[in-house]
Scaffold this motif. Structure first.
Motif, PDB file in Angstrom:
ATOM      1  N   ARG A   1      -2.220  -2.509  -0.687  1.00  0.00           N
ATOM      2  CA  ARG A   1      -0.832  -2.468  -0.979  1.00  0.00           C
ATOM      3  C   ARG A   1       0.026  -1.869  -1.973  1.00  0.00           C
ATOM      4  O   ARG A   1       0.758  -1.872  -2.182  1.00  0.00           O
ATOM      5  CB  ARG A   1      -0.345  -4.110  -0.113  1.00  0.00           C
ATOM      6  CG  ARG A   1       0.581  -4.690   0.535  1.00  0.00           C
ATOM      7  CD  ARG A   1       0.814  -4.006   1.576  1.00  0.00           C
ATOM      8  NE  ARG A   1       2.046  -4.074   2.060  1.00  0.00           N
ATOM      9  CZ  ARG A   1       3.537  -3.796   1.836  1.00  0.00           C
ATOM     10  NH1 ARG A   1       3.719  -2.494   0.998  1.00  0.00           N
ATOM     11  NH2 ARG A   1       4.674  -3.775   1.901  1.00  0.00           N
TER      12      ARG A   1
ATOM     13  N   GLN B   1       7.491   8.278  -1.589  1.00  0.00           N
ATOM     14  CA  GLN B   1       8.892   7.832  -1.148  1.00  0.00           C
ATOM     15  C   GLN B   1       9.146   7.775  -2.498  1.00  0.00           C
ATOM     16  O   GLN B   1       8.723   6.670  -2.839  1.00  0.00           O
ATOM     17  CB  GLN B   1       8.714   6.998   0.161  1.00  0.00           C
ATOM     18  CG  GLN B   1      10.620   6.751  -0.206  1.00  0.00           C
ATOM     19  CD  GLN B   1      11.140   5.586   1.088  1.00  0.00           C
ATOM     20  OE1 GLN B   1      10.671   4.778   2.004  1.00  0.00           O
ATOM     21  NE2 GLN B   1      12.000   5.620   1.395  1.00  0.00           N
TER      22      GLN B   1
ATOM     23  N   LEU C   1       3.652   6.501   1.645  1.00  0.00           N
ATOM     24  CA  LEU C   1       3.345   6.207   3.639  1.00  0.00           C
ATOM     25  C   LEU C   1       2.261   6.757   4.242  1.00  0.00           C
ATOM     26  O   LEU C   1       2.866   8.401   4.540  1.00  0.00           O
ATOM     27  CB  LEU C   1       5.089   6.404   4.119  1.00  0.00           C
ATOM     28  CG  LEU C   1       5.949   5.190   3.269  1.00  0.00           C
ATOM     29  CD1 LEU C   1       7.155   6.039   3.631  1.00  0.00           C
ATOM     30  CD2 LEU C   1       5.598   3.770   3.529  1.00  0.00           C
TER      31      LEU C   1
ATOM     32  N   PHE D   1       5.103   4.421  11.294  1.00  0.00           N
ATOM     33  CA  PHE D   1       5.216   4.418   9.802  1.00  0.00           C
ATOM     34  C   PHE D   1       4.384   3.232   9.576  1.00  0.00           C
ATOM     35  O   PHE D   1       3.971   1.995   9.721  1.00  0.00           O
ATOM     36  CB  PHE D   1       6.582   4.395   9.008  1.00  0.00           C
ATOM     37  CG  PHE D   1       6.241   6.157   8.456  1.00  0.00           C
ATOM     38  CD1 PHE D   1       7.673   6.390   9.732  1.00  0.00           C
ATOM     39  CD2 PHE D   1       6.363   7.080   7.588  1.00  0.00           C
ATOM     40  CE1 PHE D   1       8.164   7.516   9.655  1.00  0.00           C
ATOM     41  CE2 PHE D   1       6.995   7.684   7.254  1.00  0.00           C
ATOM     42  CZ  PHE D   1       8.050   8.473   7.985  1.00  0.00           C
ATOM     43  N   GLY D   2       3.253   3.272   8.770  1.00  0.00           N
ATOM     44  CA  GLY D   2       2.803   2.192   7.645  1.00  0.00           C
ATOM     45  C   GLY D   2       3.163   1.936   6.833  1.00  0.00           C
ATOM     46  O   GLY D   2       4.634   1.906   6.856  1.00  0.00           O
ATOM     47  N   SER D   3       2.909   0.542   6.195  1.00  0.00           N
ATOM     48  CA  SER D   3       3.590  -0.115   5.893  1.00  0.00           C
ATOM     49  C   SER D   3       3.634   0.251   4.281  1.00  0.00           C
ATOM     50  O   SER D   3       4.426   0.450   2.575  1.00  0.00           O
ATOM     51  CB  SER D   3       3.060  -1.908   5.044  1.00  0.00           C
ATOM     52  OG  SER D   3       3.800  -2.310   6.599  1.00  0.00           O
ATOM     53  N   GLY D   4       2.994   1.352   3.487  1.00  0.00           N
ATOM     54  CA  GLY D   4       3.069   1.742   2.294  1.00  0.00           C
ATOM     55  C   GLY D   4       1.890   1.022   1.620  1.00  0.00           C
ATOM     56  O   GLY D   4       1.680   0.143   1.377  1.00  0.00           O
TER      57      GLY D   4
ATOM     58  N   TYR E   1      16.045   6.316  11.491  1.00  0.00           N
ATOM     59  CA  TYR E   1      14.646   4.813  11.105  1.00  0.00           C
ATOM     60  C   TYR E   1      15.513   4.248  10.071  1.00  0.00           C
ATOM     61  O   TYR E   1      16.507   4.501   9.312  1.00  0.00           O
ATOM     62  CB  TYR E   1      14.136   5.664  10.334  1.00  0.00           C
ATOM     63  CG  TYR E   1      12.739   6.574  10.426  1.00  0.00           C
ATOM     64  CD1 TYR E   1      12.873   7.877  11.565  1.00  0.00           C
ATOM     65  CD2 TYR E   1      11.633   6.253  11.331  1.00  0.00           C
ATOM     66  CE1 TYR E   1      12.262   8.814  12.379  1.00  0.00           C
ATOM     67  CE2 TYR E   1      10.947   6.771  12.229  1.00  0.00           C
ATOM     68  CZ  TYR E   1      11.777   7.971  12.708  1.00  0.00           C
ATOM     69  OH  TYR E   1       9.778   8.716  13.320  1.00  0.00           O
TER      70      TYR E   1
ATOM     71  N   GLN F   1      14.737   0.569   7.316  1.00  0.00           N
ATOM     72  CA  GLN F   1      13.236   0.289   6.700  1.00  0.00           C
ATOM     73  C   GLN F   1      13.814  -0.538   6.026  1.00  0.00           C
ATOM     74  O   GLN F   1      15.517  -0.384   5.224  1.00  0.00           O
ATOM     75  CB  GLN F   1      13.076   1.865   5.278  1.00  0.00           C
ATOM     76  CG  GLN F   1      11.571   1.597   4.334  1.00  0.00           C
ATOM     77  CD  GLN F   1      11.810   2.482   4.215  1.00  0.00           C
ATOM     78  OE1 GLN F   1      12.747   3.687   3.403  1.00  0.00           O
ATOM     79  NE2 GLN F   1      10.143   2.657   3.510  1.00  0.00           N
TER      80      GLN F   1
ATOM     81  N   LYS G   1       8.143  -2.406   3.629  1.00  0.00           N
ATOM     82  CA  LYS G   1       7.543  -1.912   4.926  1.00  0.00           C
ATOM     83  C   LYS G   1       8.165  -0.574   5.229  1.00  0.00           C
ATOM     84  O   LYS G   1       8.953   0.355   4.214  1.00  0.00           O
ATOM     85  CB  LYS G   1       8.604  -2.841   5.878  1.00  0.00           C
ATOM     86  CG  LYS G   1       8.197  -4.111   5.755  1.00  0.00           C
ATOM     87  CD  LYS G   1       8.518  -4.527   6.725  1.00  0.00           C
ATOM     88  CE  LYS G   1       8.177  -5.770   7.698  1.00  0.00           C
ATOM     89  NZ  LYS G   1       8.124  -7.045   8.314  1.00  0.00           N
ATOM     90  N   GLY G   2       7.851   0.211   5.836  1.00  0.00           N
ATOM     91  CA  GLY G   2       7.405   1.556   6.300  1.00  0.00           C
ATOM     92  C   GLY G   2       8.442   2.249   6.911  1.00  0.00           C
ATOM     93  O   GLY G   2       9.025   0.505   7.410  1.00  0.00           O
ATOM     94  N   PRO G   3       9.224   3.547   7.730  1.00  0.00           N
ATOM     95  CA  PRO G   3      10.637   3.184   8.683  1.00  0.00           C
ATOM     96  C   PRO G   3      10.295   2.774   9.801  1.00  0.00           C
ATOM     97  O   PRO G   3       9.071   2.656  10.109  1.00  0.00           O
ATOM     98  CB  PRO G   3      10.789   4.817   8.357  1.00  0.00           C
ATOM     99  CG  PRO G   3      10.505   5.174   6.917  1.00  0.00           C
ATOM    100  CD  PRO G   3       9.082   4.613   6.656  1.00  0.00           C
TER     101      PRO G   3
END
Lengths: 114, 112
Positions: A9, A37, A91, A105-108, B36, B38, B42-44
């Motif tokens: 994470r 990002q 991400l 998308f995952g939480s990154g 999207y 966000q 968290k991710g988009p």
């Protein structure tokens, strides 16, 4: 259904060290994406896989970044050696096929390079 | 070069105060425009896809519209839980791979 899983994470490393991120996409999704990002910016595509083949890596800094998707499921993104400007959220996203489809998308992974 | 610009960068609204977010795009043939949401850390999360000028889509307090040069995300009577960053992205016909080009986002804060 389970979402896109990413780990770790958070990661803090010093410049010139190496780091790896892991992603497990939604089951059955053929397409997997890695986005970078930077704080205050929108996500930028680094690399896209269709099954286990690369279809777009035009914006991947290949001198230091590498990625693989073995067996067309999980994927790993590696940075070696890391630079200060690599500090960002990485991400992972997946979609069923690709074009015209929404991405999940995952939480990154938040990477800080000191 | 395909490009997406969002405005404003940040927007503060009182609960119930309606407003619109703008997404201007330059693309060599639009395959689709995506919105999207966000949340921090968290991710988009996908909201809408628009494919042709004149198209509109709605979801609860959100309504997305599309013209040949821009898209708007209208927020009607927002609530504090609508606070988030809203990202716009385009997919070009030149891309057969589903690649999305994102704008920098608009961060919305709705105060009670």
């Amino acid at each position: 259904e389970a979402g896109v899983a990413q780990s770790p994470r958070y990661k803090i490393i010093e410049k010139r060290q190496s780091v790896a991120f892991w992603c497990n996409p939604i089951s059955g999704h053929a397409t997997l994406y890695w986005y970078q990002q930077i704080l205050g910016q929108g996500p930028k595509l680094l690399i896209q896989f269709q099954n286990n083949g690369v279809v777009d890596d035009s914006q991947l800094p290949k001198d230091r970044f590498s990625a693989e998707r073995l067996k067309g499921v999980d994927s790993t993104l590696k940075i070696q050696p890391a630079k200060l400007e690599d500090s960002a959220v990485y991400l992972c996203a997946s979609s069923l096929l690709g074009a015209n489809e929404k991405l999940f998308f995952g939480s990154g992974t938040q990477l800080s390079v000191l | 070069e395909d490009q997406v610009t969002q405005s404003p960068e940040a927007l503060r609204l009182q609960e119930g105060e309606s407003s619109s977010l703008n997404c201007s795009y330059t693309v060599s043939g639009l395959r689709g425009l995506f919105w999207y949401r966000q949340d921090p850390g968290k991710g988009p999360e996908f909201l809408f896809t628009l494919y042709s000028a004149g198209e509109e889509k709605e979801k609860e307090r959100l309504k997305a519209t599309l013209t040949k040069k821009e898209s708007f995300l209208h927020i009607t009577a927002p609530k504090p839980e609508d606070s988030a960053t809203y990202l716009c992205a385009v997919q070009a016909f030149s891309s057969n791979t589903g690649k999305l080009i994102f704008g920098q986002g608009t961060t919305l804060q709705v105060k009670p």
